[in-house]
Write an enzyme that holds these catalytic residues in place. Structure first.
Site, PDB file in Angstrom:
ATOM      1  N   ARG A  82       0.900  -1.334   0.152  1.00 48.74           N
ATOM      2  CA  ARG A  82       0.053  -0.023  -0.137  1.00 48.74           C
ATOM      3  C   ARG A  82       0.891   1.158   0.038  1.00 48.74           C
ATOM      4  O   ARG A  82       0.326   2.277   0.014  1.00 48.74           O
ATOM      5  CB  ARG A  82      -0.911  -0.005   1.081  1.00 48.74           C
ATOM      6  CG  ARG A  82      -1.886  -1.060   0.729  1.00 48.74           C
ATOM      7  CD  ARG A  82      -3.043  -1.060   1.820  1.00 48.74           C
ATOM      8  NE  ARG A  82      -3.791  -2.392   1.735  1.00 48.74           N
ATOM      9  CZ  ARG A  82      -3.441  -3.365   2.568  1.00 48.74           C
ATOM     10  NH1 ARG A  82      -2.319  -3.208   3.541  1.00 48.74           N
ATOM     11  NH2 ARG A  82      -3.837  -4.741   2.515  1.00 48.74           N
ATOM     12  N   CYS A 131      -7.623 -17.662  -3.625  1.00 51.00           N
ATOM     13  CA  CYS A 131      -6.672 -16.938  -4.618  1.00 51.00           C
ATOM     14  C   CYS A 131      -7.445 -17.178  -5.973  1.00 51.00           C
ATOM     15  O   CYS A 131      -7.431 -16.226  -6.859  1.00 51.00           O
ATOM     16  CB  CYS A 131      -5.414 -17.701  -4.464  1.00 51.00           C
ATOM     17  SG  CYS A 131      -4.439 -17.164  -3.357  1.00 51.00           S
ATOM     18  N   LYS A 170     -14.473  -1.573   9.068  1.00 53.05           N
ATOM     19  CA  LYS A 170     -15.508  -2.778   8.617  1.00 53.05           C
ATOM     20  C   LYS A 170     -16.796  -2.766   9.038  1.00 53.05           C
ATOM     21  O   LYS A 170     -17.603  -3.357   8.261  1.00 53.05           O
ATOM     22  CB  LYS A 170     -14.564  -4.276   8.626  1.00 53.05           C
ATOM     23  CG  LYS A 170     -13.753  -4.394   7.619  1.00 53.05           C
ATOM     24  CD  LYS A 170     -13.237  -5.809   7.655  1.00 53.05           C
ATOM     25  CE  LYS A 170     -12.068  -6.138   6.645  1.00 53.05           C
ATOM     26  NZ  LYS A 170     -11.631  -7.538   6.888  1.00 53.05           N
ATOM     27  N   ASP A 181     -14.623 -11.057  11.164  1.00 48.62           N
ATOM     28  CA  ASP A 181     -13.570 -10.340  10.576  1.00 48.62           C
ATOM     29  C   ASP A 181     -13.539  -8.903  10.401  1.00 48.62           C
ATOM     30  O   ASP A 181     -13.137  -8.253   9.402  1.00 48.62           O
ATOM     31  CB  ASP A 181     -13.186 -11.002   9.004  1.00 48.62           C
ATOM     32  CG  ASP A 181     -11.833 -10.841   8.361  1.00 48.62           C
ATOM     33  OD1 ASP A 181     -10.810 -10.105   9.190  1.00 48.62           O
ATOM     34  OD2 ASP A 181     -11.920 -10.694   7.164  1.00 48.62           O
TER      35      ASP A 181
HETATM   36  O1  LIG Z   1      -6.326 -10.212   9.418  1.00 47.53           O
HETATM   37  C1  LIG Z   1      -5.358  -9.867   8.642  1.00 47.53           C
HETATM   38  O2  LIG Z   1      -4.278 -10.052   9.119  1.00 47.53           O
HETATM   39  C2  LIG Z   1      -5.482  -9.055   7.565  1.00 47.53           C
HETATM   40  C3  LIG Z   1      -4.744  -8.919   6.542  1.00 47.53           C
HETATM   41  C4  LIG Z   1      -4.819  -8.256   5.449  1.00 47.53           C
HETATM   42  C5  LIG Z   1      -3.723  -7.894   4.519  1.00 47.53           C
HETATM   43  O3  LIG Z   1      -2.571  -8.120   5.243  1.00 47.53           O
HETATM   44  O4  LIG Z   1      -3.732  -7.551   3.685  1.00 47.53           O
HETATM   45  C6  LIG Z   1      -6.156  -8.194   4.891  1.00 47.53           C
HETATM   46  C7  LIG Z   1      -7.211  -8.671   5.830  1.00 47.53           C
HETATM   47  N1  LIG Z   1      -6.857  -9.144   7.137  1.00 47.53           N
HETATM   48  C8  LIG Z   1      -8.557  -8.636   5.770  1.00 47.53           C
HETATM   49  O5  LIG Z   1      -9.357  -8.777   6.477  1.00 47.53           O
HETATM   50  C9  LIG Z   1      -9.094  -8.058   4.338  1.00 47.53           C
HETATM   51  O6  LIG Z   1     -10.322  -7.676   4.251  1.00 47.53           O
HETATM   52  C10 LIG Z   1      -8.117  -7.664   3.629  1.00 47.53           C
HETATM   53  C11 LIG Z   1      -8.179  -7.140   2.279  1.00 47.53           C
HETATM   54  C12 LIG Z   1      -7.043  -6.920   1.804  1.00 47.53           C
HETATM   55  C13 LIG Z   1      -6.545  -6.460   0.297  1.00 47.53           C
HETATM   56  O7  LIG Z   1      -5.536  -6.137   0.462  1.00 47.53           O
HETATM   57  O8  LIG Z   1      -7.279  -6.959  -0.463  1.00 47.53           O
HETATM   58  N2  LIG Z   1      -6.281  -7.360   2.702  1.00 47.53           N
HETATM   59  C14 LIG Z   1      -6.967  -7.593   3.812  1.00 47.53           C
HETATM   60 CA   LIG Z   2      -8.703 -10.178   8.545  1.00 59.08          CA
END
Ligand SMILES: O=C(O)c1cc(C(=O)O)c2c(n1)C(=O)C(=O)c1cc(C(=O)O)[nH]c1-2
Ligand SMILES: [Ca+2]
Length: 736
Positions: free
Chosen positions: A149, A653, A371, A344
């Site tokens: 990011r 994925c 969220k 989540d």
């Molecule tokens: O619980 C976590 O450690 C974690 C990490 C990440 C991440 O590192 O990108 C996401 C999420 N959760 C998550 O819940 C989420 O919706 C999410 C979307 C994304 C993305 O980049 O599209 N990362 C993440």
């Molecule tokens: Ca998460």
């Protein structure tokens, strides 16, 4: 009303009546003559970001992370003439989520696979690039694409995190490595899992680079670390959930975790082996007004609260904002938005500070749209809850307790306690995810890239059974997908929505909205030209009128956009730039269903616009993966288990029910499914690890892998004609 917002009114006033001259002077001349004192080691440059608005010095432009730029050369009257000035093709066609920094005419853009590109901000010419060579086989150690990011800038160096857990400092002029540290301590690994990944932008406060990580879908115990910006030496580390034995970690978090947090967890829950979660994977904000660092803390690990904590306690600091002292990491206050998280519902979403009139008084507050779907206003100094209102439709809580801010739960939503299924809105992707929101002091509105993506939560049958090499949620992975019946799909698709909420934080209500085709759109920047810029999931880049949402400009960028735009000055001209590249968790996990946001293929690049641009994108194929006639035979006895294994190991994925979302290969059309050995070479032996496909022979038996292949052949037969027909649709979106 405008006068009450923000600190540096005089400058804003100058730019509000803005002429090209004013913007040019403040943007370019100030930046080029700035030299060491402005961009030096003290942080003054970021504190006074509005003295050089032509730059973009930190993730949210200023420490307040309002993503408002006072630049107004491009404004409502001329934005219709905006043109592509340049584009720079990236060497990773996966999700691009980066906010580029602009310092003194140079753009520092991080991309997927944690790569850094330094570009001439006026022309897009590459000045230097740095590839930290993240190993391909760790892509599945993170939940949500190998995104990045953004970077931080400080005293002549740029800093960024890598997916394999490093924090890297480069010389900003040359791109040469200054230092690199592993941000994950060796003893953080849990059992067979090493699940910590870094994809968020580091932030810098008082000479310290602060970084967190992701991993709560796997088994992680959240923490943030602060490193000396000059040397990379670890200064302090703060854990966000307790030590499983309630022992000190020799960290500034010890006292508060042992006294306040530990009693909110059951001593015998699965968190004691799974880490508990609470990762700080996105928002870390330093506020020079309060001199505090705010952490946005993530969800529980495992998600299932009954398994995680025996269904007991609020589980601090999950789903919270935690405030710390920047020098020591010492705890100051916390506010928990989602006690007992089981959805989540991370609170990692962007933390923004504002000066807001509340009951006739100007208060310095945090505004937050996590969220869970509620918009919170919290006193920035004390953490006191001031108010909260849902900014999207929510069905898990009927509101917040007006005194404490605690959610008033819908008992049906507590699926781990009542043993029932729960169709949650928001779902796990939230009413708002990482896509940054923006605030305009000129309209007084916060612009939230909002969405509705429901999720069916069902507990894992027979208790918690962790897998060594996949997501560990404590949910029934057979159920999280959407069944292939046309009715079920149609109902689900009807619930998928994406839009901008223009939110009035004083009235705590929506002022207006701009509807999009579907969810998972990019972040927003608001400008002194009374514009909002946003890239969309359907591959268009738009400018909207910040006062009423009127659509004033759009451009076909040839791939879904999920990143937030930035705006800056170079050679006296205002530019608007954004990273293009469809990805992140939405198209990965939802797969084919995600294509309803607009048919997109990933062509990753940085694009930049100006009023006199003359660049043109090359023609592109936008039809995505073409269906290839599948083998006719499959073993129907193996496909049910194949579906279960696919949903457990592959869907995150390659897409729910084996329909891919336009980024990673759609396995129904993969040549590898035609032969047992070929498929095993890829899935079992790791023939494609260099491209991000891990090997699974340690976690799956050959029979399980073959079951997946049989399921894929069945799916390709079931859906082949539908996909062929879809290519004939006018807008190219497959019928669902
Ligand atoms: O619980 C976590 O450690 C974690 C990490 C990440 C991440 O590192 O990108 C996401 C999420 N959760 C998550 O819940 C989420 O919706 C999410 C979307 C994304 C993305 O980049 O599209 N990362 C993440
Ligand atoms: Ca998460």
């Amino acid at each position: 009303m405008r006068a009450v917002y923000g600190k540096r009114r005089s400058l804003r006033g100058t730019l509000a009546v803005g002429t090209i001259c004013a913007a040019t002077f403040f943007g370019y001349t100030a930046a080029t003559s700035a030299a060491e004192s402005e961009f030096g080691a003290t942080g003054e440059a970021i504190i006074h970001a509005d003295d050089h608005p032509g730059d973009w010095l930190t993730y949210g432009r200023t420490y307040s992370e309002q993503r408002y730029s006072p630049l107004d050369q491009i404004n409502r009257s001329n934005v219709g003439n905006l043109k592509l000035a340049w584009y720079y093709d990236l060497d990773t066609n996966r999700g691009q989520e980066g906010t580029p920094l602009i310092v003194d005419g140079v753009m520092y853009a991080t991309t997927n696979w944690s790569k850094m590109k330094a570009l001439d901000a006026a022309t897009g010419k590459l000045l230097w690039a740095y590839d930290p060579r993240v190993p391909g086989n760790i892509a599945d150690k993170g939940c949500c694409d190998t995104v990045n990011r953004g970077a931080a800038y400080w005293n002549g160096k740029v800093y960024f995190g890598t997916f394999d857990g490093r924090l890297i400092a480069l010389d900003a002029k040359t791109g040469k490595l200054v230092w690199s540290v592993n941000t994950i301590p060796a003893d953080a690994a849990l059992g067979h899992q090493r699940s910590y990944t870094v994809d968020g932008a580091p932030r810098i406060a008082k000479g310290r680079v602060i970084i967190g990580n992701g991993g709560s879908e796997f088994g992680a115990r959240g923490f943030v670390s602060a490193f000396d910006a000059e040397t990379g030496k670890l200064d302090w580390r703060f854990y966000t959930v307790p030590n499983a034995q309630n022992k000190p970690d020799n960290a500034p978090s010890d006292a508060v975790l042992m006294s306040k947090a530990y009693p909110t967890w059951s001593p015998t829950g699965a968190w004691t082996t799974q880490g508990g979660g609470g990762t700080v994977w996105d928002s870390i904000v330093y506020d020079p007004v309060t001199d505090l660092v705010y952490l946005g803390v993530g969800n529980g690990s495992p998600w299932n609260y009954k398994f995680r904590s025996d269904g007991k306690g609020d589980n601090l600091f999950l789903g919270s904002i935690v405030a710390l002292k920047p020098e020591t990491g010492e705890y100051v206050w916390h506010f928990q938005e989602t006690p007992m998280d089981q959805w989540d519902y991370t609170s990692v979403q962007q933390i923004m500070t504002l000066d807001l009139p509340i009951n006739g008084q100007t208060r310095h507050v945090i505004v937050h749209a996590p969220k869970n779907g509620f918009f919170y206003i919290i006193d920035a100094k004390t953490g006191e809850f001031l108010s909260g209102k849902n900014y999207v439709y929510v069905n898990w809580a009927s509101g917040l307790d007006p005194k404490t801010g605690r959610p008033i739960y819908n008992p049906d939503a507590l699926y781990t306690l009542n043993g029932k299924e729960w169709y949650g809105i928001p779902g796990d992707l939230g009413g708002h995810n990482f896509a940054a929101m923006a605030f305009s002091p000129r309209t007084g509105l916060v612009y939230i890239p909002a969405q509705q993506v429901p999720f069916l939560y069902t507990s894992q049958v027979g208790g918690f059974k962790p897998h060594p090499d996949s997501w560990n949620l404590g949910l029934d992975m057979n159920k999280v997908g959407v069944t292939d019946s046309p009715e079920a799909k149609q109902a689900f698709i009807k619930d998928l929505k994406g839009w901008i909420v223009a939110w009035d934080p004083v009235k705590q209500q929506e002022a207006f909205r701009v509807d999009h085709k579907g969810p998972w759109n990019g972040g927003i920047v608001a400008t002194g030209g009374d514009l909002l810029f946003q890239g969309l999931a359907n591959g268009e880049f738009h400018a909207y009128d910040a006062t009423n949402g009127a659509d004033l400009f759009h451009f076909a960028a040839q791939s879904g956009i999920i990143a937030p735009p930035v705006t800056y000055m170079a050679n006296g001209k205002q530019y608007v730039a954004v990273e293009v590249g469809w990805g992140g968790i939405y198209p990965f996990f939802l797969g084919g269903l995600a294509r309803t946001s607009g048919w997109t293929v990933n062509h990753s690049r940085v694009i930049a616009f100006s009023l006199d641009g003359a660049a043109k994108l090359p023609p592109q194929n936008d039809k995505g993966f073409l269906p290839v006639k599948p083998p006719a035979q499959f073993d129907g006895k193996r496909t049910d288990n194949g579906y279960f294994e696919f949903q457990t190991f592959c869907a995150a994925c390659h897409g729910d029910n084996a329909e891919a979302g336009g980024v990673l290969p759609d396995l129904r059309w993969s040549g590898a499914i035609r032969h047992q050995d070929a498929f095993y070479n890829v899935v079992g032996r790791g023939a494609l690890t260099a491209y991000g496909m891990d090997r699974f022979d340690a976690s799956m038996k050959p029979e399980q892998i073959e079951d997946i292949r049989q399921f894929l052949i069945k799916r390709s037969n079931d859906t082949y004609q539908r996909e062929v027909d879809a290519r004939k649709n006018v807008d190219g979106i497959p019928a669902q």
